[in-house]
Design a protein around this motif. Structure first.
Motif, PDB file in Angstrom:
ATOM      1  N   VAL A  37      17.722  28.826 -18.893  1.00  0.00           N
ATOM      2  CA  VAL A  37      17.854  27.402 -19.183  1.00  0.00           C
ATOM      3  C   VAL A  37      16.738  26.613 -18.521  1.00  0.00           C
ATOM      4  O   VAL A  37      16.068  25.785 -19.134  1.00  0.00           O
ATOM      5  CB  VAL A  37      19.238  26.890 -18.718  1.00  0.00           C
ATOM      6  CG1 VAL A  37      19.373  25.405 -18.991  1.00  0.00           C
ATOM      7  CG2 VAL A  37      20.344  27.663 -19.421  1.00  0.00           C
ATOM      8  N   SER A  38      16.512  26.870 -17.219  1.00  0.00           N
ATOM      9  CA  SER A  38      15.463  26.154 -16.501  1.00  0.00           C
ATOM     10  C   SER A  38      14.079  26.618 -16.924  1.00  0.00           C
ATOM     11  O   SER A  38      13.144  25.825 -17.004  1.00  0.00           O
ATOM     12  CB  SER A  38      15.634  26.356 -14.992  1.00  0.00           C
ATOM     13  OG  SER A  38      16.884  25.878 -14.565  1.00  0.00           O
ATOM     14  N   ASN A  39      13.924  27.926 -17.185  1.00  0.00           N
ATOM     15  CA  ASN A  39      12.639  28.493 -17.583  1.00  0.00           C
ATOM     16  C   ASN A  39      12.796  29.280 -18.880  1.00  0.00           C
ATOM     17  O   ASN A  39      12.789  30.514 -18.877  1.00  0.00           O
ATOM     18  CB  ASN A  39      12.093  29.418 -16.486  1.00  0.00           C
ATOM     19  CG  ASN A  39      11.616  28.645 -15.287  1.00  0.00           C
ATOM     20  OD1 ASN A  39      11.002  27.598 -15.433  1.00  0.00           O
ATOM     21  ND2 ASN A  39      11.894  29.153 -14.106  1.00  0.00           N
ATOM     22  N   PRO A  40      12.974  28.609 -20.011  1.00  0.00           N
ATOM     23  CA  PRO A  40      13.148  29.329 -21.278  1.00  0.00           C
ATOM     24  C   PRO A  40      11.904  30.133 -21.632  1.00  0.00           C
ATOM     25  O   PRO A  40      10.773  29.703 -21.367  1.00  0.00           O
ATOM     26  CB  PRO A  40      13.398  28.202 -22.288  1.00  0.00           C
ATOM     27  CG  PRO A  40      12.786  26.989 -21.675  1.00  0.00           C
ATOM     28  CD  PRO A  40      12.962  27.146 -20.197  1.00  0.00           C
ATOM     29  N   VAL A  80      10.038  15.427 -19.189  1.00  0.00           N
ATOM     30  CA  VAL A  80       8.855  14.595 -19.060  1.00  0.00           C
ATOM     31  C   VAL A  80       8.942  13.306 -19.848  1.00  0.00           C
ATOM     32  O   VAL A  80       8.794  12.217 -19.330  1.00  0.00           O
ATOM     33  CB  VAL A  80       7.629  15.374 -19.578  1.00  0.00           C
ATOM     34  CG1 VAL A  80       6.391  14.559 -19.382  1.00  0.00           C
ATOM     35  CG2 VAL A  80       7.513  16.685 -18.878  1.00  0.00           C
ATOM     36  N   VAL A  81       9.123  13.451 -21.144  1.00  0.00           N
ATOM     37  CA  VAL A  81       9.038  12.285 -22.006  1.00  0.00           C
ATOM     38  C   VAL A  81      10.407  11.642 -22.097  1.00  0.00           C
ATOM     39  O   VAL A  81      11.180  11.894 -22.993  1.00  0.00           O
ATOM     40  CB  VAL A  81       8.530  12.683 -23.406  1.00  0.00           C
ATOM     41  CG1 VAL A  81       8.299  11.456 -24.243  1.00  0.00           C
ATOM     42  CG2 VAL A  81       7.255  13.494 -23.278  1.00  0.00           C
ATOM     43  N   SER A 141       6.529  19.772 -19.051  1.00  0.00           N
ATOM     44  CA  SER A 141       7.991  19.844 -19.028  1.00  0.00           C
ATOM     45  C   SER A 141       8.494  21.265 -18.847  1.00  0.00           C
ATOM     46  O   SER A 141       9.548  21.487 -18.263  1.00  0.00           O
ATOM     47  CB  SER A 141       8.571  19.248 -20.321  1.00  0.00           C
ATOM     48  OG  SER A 141       8.312  20.096 -21.422  1.00  0.00           O
ATOM     49  N   TYR A 142       7.751  22.246 -19.343  1.00  0.00           N
ATOM     50  CA  TYR A 142       8.222  23.627 -19.321  1.00  0.00           C
ATOM     51  C   TYR A 142       7.858  24.375 -18.045  1.00  0.00           C
ATOM     52  O   TYR A 142       8.565  25.283 -17.623  1.00  0.00           O
ATOM     53  CB  TYR A 142       7.653  24.402 -20.513  1.00  0.00           C
ATOM     54  CG  TYR A 142       8.423  24.212 -21.787  1.00  0.00           C
ATOM     55  CD1 TYR A 142       9.672  24.793 -21.961  1.00  0.00           C
ATOM     56  CD2 TYR A 142       7.909  23.454 -22.832  1.00  0.00           C
ATOM     57  CE1 TYR A 142      10.388  24.623 -23.138  1.00  0.00           C
ATOM     58  CE2 TYR A 142       8.613  23.277 -24.011  1.00  0.00           C
ATOM     59  CZ  TYR A 142       9.855  23.865 -24.164  1.00  0.00           C
ATOM     60  OH  TYR A 142      10.560  23.685 -25.315  1.00  0.00           O
ATOM     61  N   PHE A 143       6.721  24.002 -17.426  1.00  0.00           N
ATOM     62  CA  PHE A 143       6.219  24.800 -16.314  1.00  0.00           C
ATOM     63  C   PHE A 143       6.374  24.048 -15.001  1.00  0.00           C
ATOM     64  O   PHE A 143       5.971  22.892 -14.878  1.00  0.00           O
ATOM     65  CB  PHE A 143       4.749  25.177 -16.537  1.00  0.00           C
ATOM     66  CG  PHE A 143       4.568  26.194 -17.628  1.00  0.00           C
ATOM     67  CD1 PHE A 143       4.563  27.547 -17.341  1.00  0.00           C
ATOM     68  CD2 PHE A 143       4.421  25.791 -18.940  1.00  0.00           C
ATOM     69  CE1 PHE A 143       4.423  28.487 -18.342  1.00  0.00           C
ATOM     70  CE2 PHE A 143       4.273  26.717 -19.956  1.00  0.00           C
ATOM     71  CZ  PHE A 143       4.272  28.071 -19.650  1.00  0.00           C
TER      72      PHE A 143
END
Length: 436
Positions: free
Chosen positions: A5-8, A231-232, A129-131
């Protein structure tokens, strides 16, 4: 943390799509050297009159950074990424109809420049947002994609020109730019990826499982990064209100000044080293390989420096400072390296330590907060546009005044060293910010 979930796992697809978009947008813009000779013959214009066209797209696009930031905040990264590809396509294809240098300058610069930066802000926000822990590595992969794109698009553009003339090359390169829209389809926000059709790893979950994962995501990300989740985020405050608050942040001011100085200096070696080699008597074909050396060294150096900073857990601003200090010192001393090995050593060092931009972007997310990344990066792009216009212009004036490129390189190196030194202000500014 390998939590799905946190790091898909989808984050790696988003990173690859972002790197491809980066290479297509800016690779095309930076391959303008292939078109210069054709434009000179077509318009019967002096090289000095046409040379400014190459820097216009990046400068105009960067100056539109705040507008692009508002658009990304309003319409989302995916929509803006696709729109950026369409703008690039329209702008490059319109060059086919150019009958004068002013027409060509507008067609080649405005829409492609704004389209490229709109895509840049979009995928930078997605990667941000992902990293989390691998942020520096992710930025280096993006930079490596740009270096690869410079090779690929220059080769492709040259083949297009040879087969279809420069007008046909503009139409075909515009068509290639539509692939940015395909990349933009993969700019899916982290909060929407779990059940998205493009997610190869999506799992069909019950409502209870979905709620448990959402709760887990909130707890895990809040415990690590406070309130810096996605992020957004739509904010109730307007862009101007958020910007005023941002410009009061001492960390943002520090990062913005360092970034501005870097972009005043960064393009000078790329622009002047090949011409300097020719003036020193190096054969034109061999001198042209200096540009390729920048790219090859960047492909190797960007992930290497990012990997080292991640492995040793170096704060991104300190990594930026070390990187720029080495780059600045090499540039200052480069006028003494006038032999062919010395010129290529300069190109290798400049290319290898070209990841400063990745570190400074990472510093924005770490020091200011991921939720403020889009606004901060938008204003940084605006300042970069000003710096891109000012730095090479001042370096050119120095070269004309001294009849040598030596002081241009020293000027560039001193700016980089100043940018590296200013990072030391982080220590006292941290205490100041704590009292605000």
């Amino acid at each position: 943390m390998n939590d799905p979930v946190s790091n898909p796992r989808y984050r790696w697809i988003a990173l690859i799509a972002s790197g491809l978009a980066y290479s297509l947008c800016f690779g095309m813009l930076q391959s303008v050297g292939v078109l210069y000779p054709e434009w000179i013959r077509a318009f019967q214009a002096p090289a000095s009159y046409l040379s400014f066209i190459g820097s216009f797209p990046t400068a105009i696009g960067c100056m539109a950074g705040p507008i692009c930031g508002v658009l990304v905040k309003t319409f989302g990264c995916r929509t803006c990424g696709i729109a950026g590809g369409i703008l690039t396509f329209i702008g490059r294809c319109s060059c086919y109809f150019a009958t004068s240098v002013p027409f060509l300058a507008i067609a080649y610069s405005v829409l492609p420049g704004i389209g490229a930066v709109l895509t840049l802000v979009g995928f930078s926000s997605i990667v941000n947002s992902y990293f989390i822990k691998e942020r520096s590595i992710a930025e280096s992969v993006l930079g490596g994609g740009l270096c690869f794109g410079n090779f690929f698009t220059a080769f492709l553009l040259q083949k297009f020109v040879e087969a279809f003339s420069w007008e046909g090359a503009m139409l075909l390169s515009g068509a290639v730019s539509l692939n940015v829209c395909v990349c933009g389809m993969f700019f899916i926000p982290k909060g929407k990826i779990a059940d998205h059709p493009l997610n190869l790893w999506k799992v069909h979950r019950t409502t209870d499982q979905h709620l448990n994962e959402l709760n887990h995501k909130t707890v895990s990300e809040t415990s690590i990064h406070g309130d810096n989740t996605d992020v957004v985020q739509k904010s109730q405050d307007g862009f101007l209100t958020r910007s005023r608050q941002l410009w009061k942040d001492p960390f943002f001011l520090l990062i913005a000044v360092c970034d501005f100085l870097t972009w005043m200096a960064l393009l000078i070696p790329y622009i002047q080293l090949t011409e300097k080699a020719r003036l020193l008597g190096v054969e034109p074909n061999l001198a042209a390989w200096l540009s390729s050396t920048f790219g090859i060294a960047g492909i190797v150096g960007r992930p290497t420096t990012a990997g080292l900073s991640t492995y040793f857990k170096i704060h991104p601003l300190w990594a930026y400072s070390i990187n720029q200090a080495i780059l600045g010192a090499a540039t200052v001393f480069s006028p003494h390296w006038t032999s062919i090995p010395g010129l290529f050593t300069t190109a290798v060092l400049v290319g290898f330590f070209s990841n400063g931009y990745g570190f400074i972007k990472t510093s924005v997310a770490v020091m200011i907060g991921r939720q403020h990344f889009v606004d901060a990066y938008s204003w940084m792009l605006f300042l970069e546009g000003v710096a891109i216009c000012a730095g090479p212009f001042l370096a050119g004036m120095l070269a004309d005044a001294t009849n040598s490129y030596d002081w241009s390189f020293r000027f560039s190196g001193l700016l980089l060293l100043t940018s590296a030194s200013l990072c030391l202000l982080k220590i006292p500014l941290q205490k100041v910010k704590a009292t605000l």
